[in-house]
Design a protein around this motif. Structure first.
Motif, PDB file in Angstrom:
ATOM      1  N   TYR A   2      -3.129  -0.350  -7.070  1.00  0.00           N
ATOM      2  CA  TYR A   2      -2.812  -1.717  -6.414  1.00  0.00           C
ATOM      3  C   TYR A   2      -3.810  -2.291  -5.677  1.00  0.00           C
ATOM      4  O   TYR A   2      -3.672  -2.748  -4.444  1.00  0.00           O
ATOM      5  N   ALA A   3      -4.990  -2.236  -6.127  1.00  0.00           N
ATOM      6  CA  ALA A   3      -6.349  -2.678  -5.632  1.00  0.00           C
ATOM      7  C   ALA A   3      -6.566  -4.046  -6.476  1.00  0.00           C
ATOM      8  O   ALA A   3      -6.379  -4.418  -7.581  1.00  0.00           O
ATOM      9  N   PHE A   4      -6.669  -5.130  -5.677  1.00  0.00           N
ATOM     10  CA  PHE A   4      -7.179  -6.424  -6.057  1.00  0.00           C
ATOM     11  C   PHE A   4      -8.376  -6.816  -5.284  1.00  0.00           C
ATOM     12  O   PHE A   4      -8.871  -6.665  -4.258  1.00  0.00           O
ATOM     13  N   ARG A   5      -9.166  -7.639  -5.913  1.00  0.00           N
ATOM     14  CA  ARG A   5     -10.267  -8.309  -5.545  1.00  0.00           C
ATOM     15  C   ARG A   5     -10.341  -9.026  -4.216  1.00  0.00           C
ATOM     16  O   ARG A   5      -9.125  -9.980  -4.149  1.00  0.00           O
ATOM     17  N   THR A   6     -10.985  -9.212  -3.426  1.00  0.00           N
ATOM     18  CA  THR A   6     -11.108  -9.829  -2.014  1.00  0.00           C
ATOM     19  C   THR A   6     -11.266 -11.632  -2.838  1.00  0.00           C
ATOM     20  O   THR A   6     -12.454 -11.989  -3.349  1.00  0.00           O
TER      21      THR A   6
END
Length: 388
Positions: free
Chosen positions: A289-293
């Protein structure tokens, strides 16, 4: 005492009691931010030329690149929305209409796109850092950083089912089919030969990517009032906007929203709620559940925000960060221990949010290329099927 002497004394006392507004002192951390360069850097193997930009513009607006000839890059990346669009997640293939009026045609078995359409504007600066040489071919692309450079990014939407490919062609078939169409079109064949040379076949996957990327790299907005301030014009920002900048730094926003693009381009787990447009949960990069800033540049017309488009306003985004700092997790599939420590350590206060939003508006620069071709070489509708 004469009346006019009395009035004079009262007026003088009032003036003496008024305190002049003072410049807010800059808090530590402003060195984390930066002004954008005035122009983009080209990769060594794809130098920009006016002819290549012009070819890329035609391709960007021409639905000839989509499987069913109904979607163009510009269908979901509109100049009036800073080359993004005002939808939670996009409707690509089998869609009709534009902006908030866009909808699927019936019958329909095509899903919404997986994520919110990111702005193409200023993507030429993705990954840029202060005081470091910029490598355009290494620029991180997409919400999960799965591509590097605009050249690699340019072809992936064409190959994606719900974005441009559709069901008529497989992922392996679509690009050969698009190249066949371009070669059969005498205008495109001639322009590719003029731009890339005619000693061998000019219409190739590599040259298609180069033309699209060259056009996208021309879409920049590097002269916001914030940029002017960072270049030395202290009057470019109001006192309230400077106060908002200080609060932005003090809250810890710049720990991730740093550099000239206000993004560290790293992946962070925040527990943003999923879009309800798709049945499956979007678990992001590596299933964490990681996404780019995201960049904070030119946010005026790019709402809704975050990868799932779940927040309609910047105020809602900041309240979300206040919730994170308070220990709340809004996505039930994300565990509290997964939440990024930088986000948990932020100091967001409701009373300061309006000032921070005021500062973020200084990152807008409306002076960029919005030109749309009157027609495209395929003869298809410019921007694809956008008529309601």
């Amino acid at each position: 005492m004469r009346w006019w002497v009395f009035v004079y004394i009262i007026g003088l006392a009032s003036c003496l009691c008024e305190k002049p507004q003072q410049e807010p002192a800059e808090v530590a951390g402003i060195q984390l931010l930066g002004a954008l360069p005035s122009r983009a850097v080209d990769p060594a193997n794809n130098p920009s030329t006016p002819e290549k930009v012009a070819l890329g513009r035609l391709l960007f607006y021409d639905p000839i690149l989509s499987g069913d000839r109904d979607v163009a890059c510009a269908t979901c990346h509109l100049p009036e929305f800073n080359y993004a669009e005002f939808l939670e997640t996009s409707i690509g293939v089998n869609g009709q209409g534009s902006g908030t009026k866009r909808h699927f045609k019936l019958p329909n078995d095509i899903p919404f796109t997986k994520r919110n359409a990111q702005a193409v504007l200023n993507a030429a600066f993705n990954g840029i850092e202060n005081n470091k040489a910029y490598q355009a071919e290494m620029a991180p692309m997409f919400w999960d950083n799965r591509a590097k450079g605009l050249e690699e990014q340019a072809l992936l939407p064409i190959k994606t089912l719900e974005e441009m490919r559709g069901r008529q062609y497989s992922e392996e078939e679509i690009l050969p089919e698009v190249l066949r169409r371009l070669r059969k079109n005498p205008i495109y064949q001639g322009q590719f030969e003029s731009v890339f040379g005619s000693e061998s076949e000019a219409v190739t996957e590599q040259n298609l990517a180069k033309a699209l990327a060259c056009y996208e790299r021309s879409l920049i907005a590097p002269n916001s009032r914030f940029d002017q301030y960072m270049r030395g014009d202290s009057m470019a920002l109001s006192l309230g906007e400077k106060e908002g900048m200080n609060l932005f730094l003090k809250m810890g926003c710049a720990q991730c929203h740093s550099g000239p693009m206000f993004s560290d381009y790293k992946l962070h787990t925040l527990g943003v709620p999923d879009s309800k447009n798709r049945a499956e949960s979007d678990s992001g990069a590596n299933g964490q559940y990681a996404f780019r800033t995201p960049s904070l540049r030119n946010l005026r017309f790019t709402a809704p925000f975050m990868h799932s488009g779940q927040f309609a306003t910047l105020q809602q985004v900041l309240l979300f960060y206040e919730d994170i700092a308070g220990g709340k997790v809004l996505n039930p599939r994300v565990k509290p221990e997964q939440i990024d420590t930088l986000a948990r350590g932020m100091d967001v206060n409701f009373k300061d949010i309006s000032r921070v939003v005021e500062f973020l508006q200084t990152l807008n620069d409306d002076n960029f290329d919005k030109s749309v071709p009157e027609r495209v070489p395929s003869g298809l509708p410019v921007k694809g099927n956008i008529e309601n």
